[in-house]
Motif scaffolding. Structure first.
Motif, PDB file in Angstrom:
ATOM      1  N   GLU A  12       0.835  -1.201   0.000  1.00 21.35           N
ATOM      2  CA  GLU A  12       0.000   0.000   0.000  1.00 21.35           C
ATOM      3  C   GLU A  12       0.872   1.255   0.000  1.00 21.35           C
ATOM      4  OE1 GLU A  12      -2.926   0.089   3.121  1.00 21.35           O
ATOM      5  OE2 GLU A  12      -3.571  -1.952   2.637  1.00 21.35           O
ATOM      6  N   ALA A  13       1.946   1.230   0.750  1.00 22.81           N
ATOM      7  CA  ALA A  13       2.839   2.389   0.842  1.00 22.81           C
ATOM      8  C   ALA A  13       3.774   2.494  -0.359  1.00 22.81           C
ATOM      9  CB  ALA A  13       3.654   2.320   2.130  1.00 22.81           C
ATOM     10  N   LEU A  14       4.172   1.343  -0.895  1.00 23.34           N
ATOM     11  CA  LEU A  14       5.107   1.298  -2.029  1.00 23.34           C
ATOM     12  C   LEU A  14       4.477   0.431  -3.127  1.00 23.34           C
ATOM     13  CD1 LEU A  14       8.317   0.592   0.065  1.00 23.34           C
ATOM     14  CD2 LEU A  14       7.683   2.775  -0.956  1.00 23.34           C
ATOM     15  N   PRO A  15       3.538   0.975  -3.891  1.00 21.38           N
ATOM     16  CA  PRO A  15       2.769   0.167  -4.841  1.00 21.38           C
ATOM     17  C   PRO A  15       3.597  -0.544  -5.909  1.00 21.38           C
ATOM     18  CG  PRO A  15       1.843   2.380  -4.645  1.00 21.38           C
ATOM     19  CD  PRO A  15       3.103   2.353  -3.857  1.00 21.38           C
ATOM     20  N   ASP A  16       4.750  -0.017  -6.253  1.00 22.77           N
ATOM     21  CA  ASP A  16       5.585  -0.644  -7.283  1.00 22.77           C
ATOM     22  C   ASP A  16       6.551  -1.671  -6.713  1.00 22.77           C
ATOM     23  OD1 ASP A  16       4.377   0.895  -9.215  1.00 22.77           O
ATOM     24  OD2 ASP A  16       5.874   2.480  -9.126  1.00 22.77           O
ATOM     25  N   ALA A  17       6.455  -1.951  -5.427  1.00 16.62           N
ATOM     26  CA  ALA A  17       7.417  -2.841  -4.766  1.00 16.62           C
ATOM     27  C   ALA A  17       7.079  -4.306  -4.995  1.00 16.62           C
ATOM     28  CB  ALA A  17       7.444  -2.563  -3.267  1.00 16.62           C
ATOM     29  N   LEU A  36      11.745  -9.030   2.478  1.00 25.85           N
ATOM     30  CA  LEU A  36      12.558  -8.712   1.309  1.00 25.85           C
ATOM     31  C   LEU A  36      11.718  -7.758   0.472  1.00 25.85           C
ATOM     32  CD1 LEU A  36      14.878  -9.115  -0.737  1.00 25.85           C
ATOM     33  CD2 LEU A  36      13.664 -11.154  -1.529  1.00 25.85           C
ATOM     34  N   VAL A  37      12.248  -6.555   0.231  1.00 24.08           N
ATOM     35  CA  VAL A  37      11.491  -5.537  -0.496  1.00 24.08           C
ATOM     36  C   VAL A  37      12.387  -4.955  -1.591  1.00 24.08           C
ATOM     37  CG1 VAL A  37      10.161  -3.405  -0.339  1.00 24.08           C
ATOM     38  CG2 VAL A  37      10.249  -4.969   1.630  1.00 24.08           C
ATOM     39  N   VAL A  38      11.872  -4.982  -2.816  1.00 21.88           N
ATOM     40  CA  VAL A  38      12.573  -4.403  -3.965  1.00 21.88           C
ATOM     41  C   VAL A  38      11.663  -3.321  -4.523  1.00 21.88           C
ATOM     42  CG1 VAL A  38      13.548  -4.851  -6.237  1.00 21.88           C
ATOM     43  CG2 VAL A  38      13.686  -6.621  -4.460  1.00 21.88           C
ATOM     44  N   SER A  39      12.181  -2.100  -4.588  1.00 19.34           N
ATOM     45  CA  SER A  39      11.337  -0.996  -5.040  1.00 19.34           C
ATOM     46  C   SER A  39      12.148   0.085  -5.740  1.00 19.34           C
ATOM     47  CB  SER A  39      10.622  -0.375  -3.832  1.00 19.34           C
ATOM     48  OG  SER A  39       9.896   0.765  -4.234  1.00 19.34           O
ATOM     49  N   PRO A  40      11.583   0.643  -6.811  1.00 21.84           N
ATOM     50  CA  PRO A  40      12.234   1.795  -7.429  1.00 21.84           C
ATOM     51  C   PRO A  40      12.220   3.016  -6.509  1.00 21.84           C
ATOM     52  CG  PRO A  40      10.264   1.130  -8.680  1.00 21.84           C
ATOM     53  CD  PRO A  40      10.427   0.166  -7.561  1.00 21.84           C
ATOM     54  N   ALA A  41      11.352   3.031  -5.504  1.00 24.52           N
ATOM     55  CA  ALA A  41      11.309   4.154  -4.556  1.00 24.52           C
ATOM     56  C   ALA A  41      12.597   4.253  -3.753  1.00 24.52           C
ATOM     57  CB  ALA A  41      10.116   3.996  -3.613  1.00 24.52           C
ATOM     58  N   PHE A  42      13.391   3.194  -3.727  1.00 27.65           N
ATOM     59  CA  PHE A  42      14.640   3.191  -2.964  1.00 27.65           C
ATOM     60  C   PHE A  42      15.795   3.835  -3.719  1.00 27.65           C
ATOM     61  CE2 PHE A  42      13.002  -0.954  -0.899  1.00 27.65           C
ATOM     62  CZ  PHE A  42      12.241  -0.237  -0.001  1.00 27.65           C
ATOM     63  N   GLU A  43      15.589   4.155  -4.997  1.00 20.96           N
ATOM     64  CA  GLU A  43      16.644   4.791  -5.793  1.00 20.96           C
ATOM     65  C   GLU A  43      17.128   6.065  -5.093  1.00 20.96           C
ATOM     66  OE1 GLU A  43      18.029   3.730  -8.632  1.00 20.96           O
ATOM     67  OE2 GLU A  43      16.639   2.089  -9.079  1.00 20.96           O
ATOM     68  N   ASP A  44      18.426   6.220  -5.002  1.00 23.84           N
ATOM     69  CA  ASP A  44      19.061   7.408  -4.428  1.00 23.84           C
ATOM     70  C   ASP A  44      18.750   7.618  -2.946  1.00 23.84           C
ATOM     71  OD1 ASP A  44      20.245   8.067  -6.913  1.00 23.84           O
ATOM     72  OD2 ASP A  44      18.373   9.039  -7.545  1.00 23.84           O
TER      73      ASP A  44
END
Length: 87
Positions: A12-17, A36-44
């Motif tokens: 819900e918080a990271l929909p693309d994860a 285990l969480v993979v998300s584009p929100a983690f970039e940079d």
């Protein structure tokens, strides 16, 4: 707390994860989880900020329903070289 419920809160918080949550110490232990969480929100984002994003997603559950949470967070690019899988 049920691992599937934790996955839902993170998604819900990271929909693309991509998210996988399991009981860290076996099926009998409900309050020690591993995610285990993979998300584009983690970039940079620094690792501490990535983990804070997960804690924010779980709101008050970290103090009431989850005693411990082992976190592994990756950007999609980092995950390509990671030893973990979603299998």
């Amino acid at each position: 707390m049920n691992p599937a419920d934790v996955e839902d809160l993170i998604r819900e918080a990271l929909p693309d994860a991509r998210v996988r949550v399991r009981r860290a110490r076996g099926e009998h232990d409900d309050d020690h989880l591993a995610a285990l969480v993979v998300s584009p929100a983690f970039e940079d984002e620094m690792l501490v900020n990535q983990h804070q994003m997960i804690y924010d997603a779980l709101e008050g559950h970290m103090t009431t329903d989850i005693h411990a949470l082992e976190l592994k967070t990756y950007t999609p690019e980092e995950f390509e070289d990671a030893p973990e899988t979603f299998d």
